[in-house]
Write a protein that holds these residues in place. Structure first.
Motif, PDB file in Angstrom:
ATOM      1  N   ILE A 267       0.865  -1.178   0.000  1.00  0.00           N
ATOM      2  CA  ILE A 267       0.000   0.000   0.000  1.00  0.00           C
ATOM      3  C   ILE A 267       0.900   1.226   0.000  1.00  0.00           C
ATOM      4  N   ASN A 268       0.894   1.953  -1.105  1.00  0.00           N
ATOM      5  CA  ASN A 268       1.780   3.097  -1.300  1.00  0.00           C
ATOM      6  C   ASN A 268       0.939   4.364  -1.265  1.00  0.00           C
ATOM      7  N   SER A 269       0.831   4.964  -0.067  1.00  0.00           N
ATOM      8  CA  SER A 269       0.024   6.164   0.118  1.00  0.00           C
ATOM      9  C   SER A 269       0.914   7.381  -0.073  1.00  0.00           C
ATOM     10  N   ARG A 270       0.616   8.193  -1.076  1.00  0.00           N
ATOM     11  CA  ARG A 270       1.475   9.331  -1.397  1.00  0.00           C
ATOM     12  C   ARG A 270       0.655  10.505  -1.930  1.00  0.00           C
ATOM     13  N   ALA A 271       1.299  11.628  -2.070  1.00  0.00           N
ATOM     14  CA  ALA A 271       0.675  12.835  -2.616  1.00  0.00           C
ATOM     15  C   ALA A 271      -0.605  13.209  -1.866  1.00  0.00           C
ATOM     16  N   GLY A 272      -0.545  13.087  -0.526  1.00  0.00           N
ATOM     17  CA  GLY A 272      -1.675  13.513   0.294  1.00  0.00           C
ATOM     18  C   GLY A 272      -2.785  12.498   0.445  1.00  0.00           C
ATOM     19  N   ALA A 273      -2.617  11.292  -0.051  1.00  0.00           N
ATOM     20  CA  ALA A 273      -3.647  10.259   0.091  1.00  0.00           C
ATOM     21  C   ALA A 273      -3.844   9.897   1.559  1.00  0.00           C
ATOM     22  N   HIS A 274      -5.059   9.464   1.892  1.00  0.00           N
ATOM     23  CA  HIS A 274      -5.391   9.009   3.234  1.00  0.00           C
ATOM     24  C   HIS A 274      -5.907   7.571   3.135  1.00  0.00           C
ATOM     25  N   ALA A 275      -5.224   6.644   3.780  1.00  0.00           N
ATOM     26  CA  ALA A 275      -5.588   5.223   3.739  1.00  0.00           C
ATOM     27  C   ALA A 275      -5.966   4.752   5.135  1.00  0.00           C
ATOM     28  N   LYS A 276      -7.137   4.138   5.244  1.00  0.00           N
ATOM     29  CA  LYS A 276      -7.543   3.490   6.490  1.00  0.00           C
ATOM     30  C   LYS A 276      -7.309   1.992   6.304  1.00  0.00           C
ATOM     31  N   ALA A 296       6.568  13.141  -1.889  1.00  0.00           N
ATOM     32  CA  ALA A 296       5.212  13.658  -1.651  1.00  0.00           C
ATOM     33  C   ALA A 296       4.488  12.713  -0.699  1.00  0.00           C
ATOM     34  N   ALA A 297       4.412  13.093   0.568  1.00  0.00           N
ATOM     35  CA  ALA A 297       3.946  12.182   1.613  1.00  0.00           C
ATOM     36  C   ALA A 297       2.466  11.858   1.504  1.00  0.00           C
ATOM     37  N   GLY A 298       2.137  10.635   1.912  1.00  0.00           N
ATOM     38  CA  GLY A 298       0.759  10.224   2.114  1.00  0.00           C
ATOM     39  C   GLY A 298       0.566   9.830   3.564  1.00  0.00           C
ATOM     40  N   TYR A 299      -0.658   9.428   3.924  1.00  0.00           N
ATOM     41  CA  TYR A 299      -0.996   9.217   5.326  1.00  0.00           C
ATOM     42  C   TYR A 299      -1.767   7.914   5.499  1.00  0.00           C
ATOM     43  N   TRP A 300      -1.782   7.405   6.742  1.00  0.00           N
ATOM     44  CA  TRP A 300      -2.485   6.161   7.011  1.00  0.00           C
ATOM     45  C   TRP A 300      -2.951   6.103   8.454  1.00  0.00           C
ATOM     46  N   GLN A 301      -4.063   5.397   8.640  1.00  0.00           N
ATOM     47  CA  GLN A 301      -4.557   5.053   9.955  1.00  0.00           C
ATOM     48  C   GLN A 301      -4.607   3.532  10.019  1.00  0.00           C
ATOM     49  N   PRO A 326       4.267  -0.162  12.562  1.00  0.00           N
ATOM     50  CA  PRO A 326       3.403   0.842  11.927  1.00  0.00           C
ATOM     51  C   PRO A 326       2.503   1.558  12.930  1.00  0.00           C
ATOM     52  N   GLN A 327       2.500   2.880  12.830  1.00  0.00           N
ATOM     53  CA  GLN A 327       1.656   3.715  13.674  1.00  0.00           C
ATOM     54  C   GLN A 327       0.824   4.648  12.788  1.00  0.00           C
ATOM     55  N   SER A 328      -0.355   5.003  13.250  1.00  0.00           N
ATOM     56  CA  SER A 328      -1.207   5.924  12.500  1.00  0.00           C
ATOM     57  C   SER A 328      -0.604   7.320  12.494  1.00  0.00           C
ATOM     58  N   ASN A 329      -0.707   8.001  11.357  1.00  0.00           N
ATOM     59  CA  ASN A 329      -0.295   9.408  11.291  1.00  0.00           C
ATOM     60  C   ASN A 329      -1.435  10.299  10.819  1.00  0.00           C
ATOM     61  N   THR A 330      -2.660   9.756  10.797  1.00  0.00           N
ATOM     62  CA  THR A 330      -3.852  10.541  10.485  1.00  0.00           C
ATOM     63  C   THR A 330      -5.064   9.773  10.998  1.00  0.00           C
ATOM     64  N   THR A 331      -6.224  10.373  10.895  1.00  0.00           N
ATOM     65  CA  THR A 331      -7.478   9.667  11.147  1.00  0.00           C
ATOM     66  C   THR A 331      -8.339   9.791   9.898  1.00  0.00           C
ATOM     67  N   VAL A 332      -9.083   8.724   9.602  1.00  0.00           N
ATOM     68  CA  VAL A 332      -9.923   8.668   8.404  1.00  0.00           C
ATOM     69  C   VAL A 332     -11.331   8.290   8.825  1.00  0.00           C
ATOM     70  N   SER A 333     -12.302   9.103   8.464  1.00  0.00           N
ATOM     71  CA  SER A 333     -13.699   8.838   8.789  1.00  0.00           C
ATOM     72  C   SER A 333     -14.345   8.059   7.644  1.00  0.00           C
ATOM     73  N   ILE A 334     -15.018   6.951   7.972  1.00  0.00           N
ATOM     74  CA  ILE A 334     -15.670   6.115   6.976  1.00  0.00           C
ATOM     75  C   ILE A 334     -17.179   6.304   7.093  1.00  0.00           C
ATOM     76  N   PRO A 335     -17.873   6.616   6.002  1.00  0.00           N
ATOM     77  CA  PRO A 335     -19.299   6.972   6.090  1.00  0.00           C
ATOM     78  C   PRO A 335     -20.261   5.799   6.029  1.00  0.00           C
ATOM     79  N   TYR A 336     -19.773   4.578   5.766  1.00  0.00           N
ATOM     80  CA  TYR A 336     -20.665   3.436   5.594  1.00  0.00           C
ATOM     81  C   TYR A 336     -20.430   2.412   6.710  1.00  0.00           C
TER      82      TYR A 336
END
Length: 526
Positions: A267-276, A296-301, A326-336
């Motif tokens: 999983i290559n999260s980059r350019a501001g992507a947010h991955a849960k 170009a950094a990306g983020y993950w929870q 691995p540690q979370s560096n963002t939070t991602v809200s899931i709507p479903y």
């Protein structure tokens, strides 16, 4: 220790239409793919139902798939295409029409909407020929294998992606498919599952991606950030070099996937992507999560994942693995809503459910052995190259008991319908009184039972009023939530359907001898 898995069964497409020559023969809808419905982000933005409620066609070649698309009244007329056999370059030609935009040597779902493409039985194979989705919406692809699609410039190619989406695509559900190559970019293969140029609200579920240099991407460059809202769940990534997936911007949710033999990066999260990243099982792999090949950094929870024999590289300016812890560096809200299997049982879950020809099995989230529900009976028509009309009407199901057991769930529920004759009422079919009834305004129509919350139904009984016995001819029972046909037949009586949880069940009268009178529309869980 890995635990066994519970699983249940999607109701699969059942009735068939015959292919004739290079065209197709349409029939009234008999069943649609996956009455369980889409999951993940494909449920958002109005949802993804594909061709539910539309006509059904059988196709054995790519040309027949194109002919079915071009034979619709409009480019948005709902359509279910059931595919069997092997589709390849030799049998895939361009077909022209006002409701389609097709091309030679590729399955082109372009500038269309409301289509389901589903493999019959053990599934269909697209051999060295990919599926392109362009400027389209509300598409379902299910129970097919796409293999060995080469890049542009190869002797046989159609652009390189096994399944590729681009240019304003919305609401696609790809489910129970197998996508595979036989090598990496140097051997002429590109991505297995790519999304570009403003593609949103996509779910990839219960699928296998294997033996490829590139699993798939979201966004074609660091500045192409218009894509997002993608769900990947219960998939197997096996022997993939990288891009499992590559995310450039946007939001993605990965849960209960099994990653095995990820050779370079996952999983290559980059350019501001947010991955849960929830409850996945990573095994015998390298650098399965992080930002790779860019600054170009990306983020993950991250939560609940298992890392089994995973190795991690040292960090550099353009190589930032999330591990070894691995540690979370963002939070991602899931709507479903979604239900997580424990990560420890994911290899078993995925082995039993993912890919084409698995009976559309899905997990129920409990990791406990469970016998799957029966598969609805499929009938295969005899090929008839000169056939110009559909086969005769639906068959009558085997008679059930005179009275189903348990409580009549229709009592106390709501009801509506397509029309009603003077002096009749929709509510009469759920009042427990055989002397009152509903009739359509004409000789055909539909009546529905509705509940305020999800209700499980496995049988129903249609009782005709006195003096009208035998008036009901052919009929269909539909999942009123999705429009999917659960079964079809003729005559009143007890009807068994695949055990389905829904809020609305519809009985649609297709033909009759006179005006039908439905005194009771009873529903039962058992």
């Amino acid at each position: 220790m890995k635990r066994p898995v519970a699983f249940r069964l999607h109701a699969a497409a059942a009735a068939m239409a015959l292919a004739a020559g290079t065209g197709v023969v349409l029939s009234m809808p008999q069943a649609s793919a996956a009455t369980g419905g889409a999951t993940g982000y494909a449920t958002q933005n109005g949802g993804t139902t594909g061709g539910a409620g539309g006509q059904t066609v059988r196709a054995t070649t790519g040309t027949q798939i194109h002919a079915a698309l071009c034979g619709r009244a409009t480019s948005s007329t709902p359509l279910i295409i059931q595919v069997e056999g092997t589709v390849n370059h030799a049998n895939t030609a361009k077909v022209s029409g006002t409701s389609c935009n097709t091309a030679d040597g590729v399955i082109e779902l372009k500038q269309i909407s409301n289509v389901t493409l589903v493999g019959v039985g053990a599934g269909a194979v697209f051999d060295q020929l990919g599926i392109h989705i362009r400027e389209s919406s509300n598409i379902i692809i299910q129970n097919v294998t796409v293999k060995n699609v080469k890049k542009s410039g190869s002797p046989v190619s159609n652009g390189g992606d096994a399944i590729g989406m681009e240019s304003g695509v919305r609401n696609v559900w790809v489910d129970h498919v197998t996508l595979e190559a036989s090598g990496g970019e140097s051997e002429g293969y590109d991505g297995l599952f790519d999304m570009k140029d403003d593609t949103k609200y996509v779910t990839l579920s219960y699928s296998i991606l294997r033996n490829s240099g590139r699993g798939g991407l979201v966004g074609s460059s660091e500045t192409e950030l218009s894509n997002g809202f993608i769900t990947y769940h219960h998939n197997l990534y096996d022997n993939i070099d990288s891009r499992a997936p590559l995310l450039r911007g946007g939001t993605a949710h990965m849960y209960n996937n099994h990653y095995r033999r990820i050779n370079e990066s996952g999983i290559n999260s980059r350019a501001g992507a947010h991955a849960k990243v929830d409850n996945n099982y990573f095994e015998d792999s390298k650098d399965v999560l992080g930002t790779f090949y860019t600054t170009a950094a990306g983020y993950w929870q991250v939560s609940g994942n298992v890392f089994d024999n995973v190795t991690w590289s040292a960090r550099t300016s353009d190589h930032n693995p999330a591990g070894p812890n691995p540690q979370s560096n963002t939070t991602v809200s899931i709507p479903y809503a979604f239900t997580l299997d424990s990560a420890g049982c994911v290899p078993d879950v995925v082995a039993r459910t993912a890919g084409a020809a698995k009976g559309l099995l899905v997990s129920d989230g409990s990791c406990t052995p469970q016998t799957p529900s029966p598969t609805p009976t499929q009938t295969t028509p005899t090929p008839a190259p000169t056939q110009t009309t559909p086969t005769p009407g639906p068959t009558t199901p085997t008679p059930g008991p005179t009275q189903p057991g348990g409580t009549n769930l229709s009592i106390g529920a709501g009801s509506d319908g397509s029309s009603k004759a003077d002096g009749t009422s929709y509510g009469n079919v759920r009042d427990g009184n055989l002397s009152t009834y509903w009739s359509p305004a004409g000789t055909t129509g539909s009546v529905s039972i509705k509940w305020g919350s999800a209700t499980t139904v496995s049988s129903l009984a249609i009782r005709e009023a006195a003096g009208a016995t035998g008036a009901i001819g052919s009929w269909k029972v539909l999942n009123g939530d999705t429009g999917a046909v659960l079964t079809s037949g003729s005559g009143a009586g007890v009807i068994t359907i695949p055990r389905t949880t829904l809020q609305k069940l519809t009985f649609q009268i297709v033909s009759s001898s006179g005006t039908p009178r439905v005194a009771e529309f009873e529903t039962y869980a058992g």
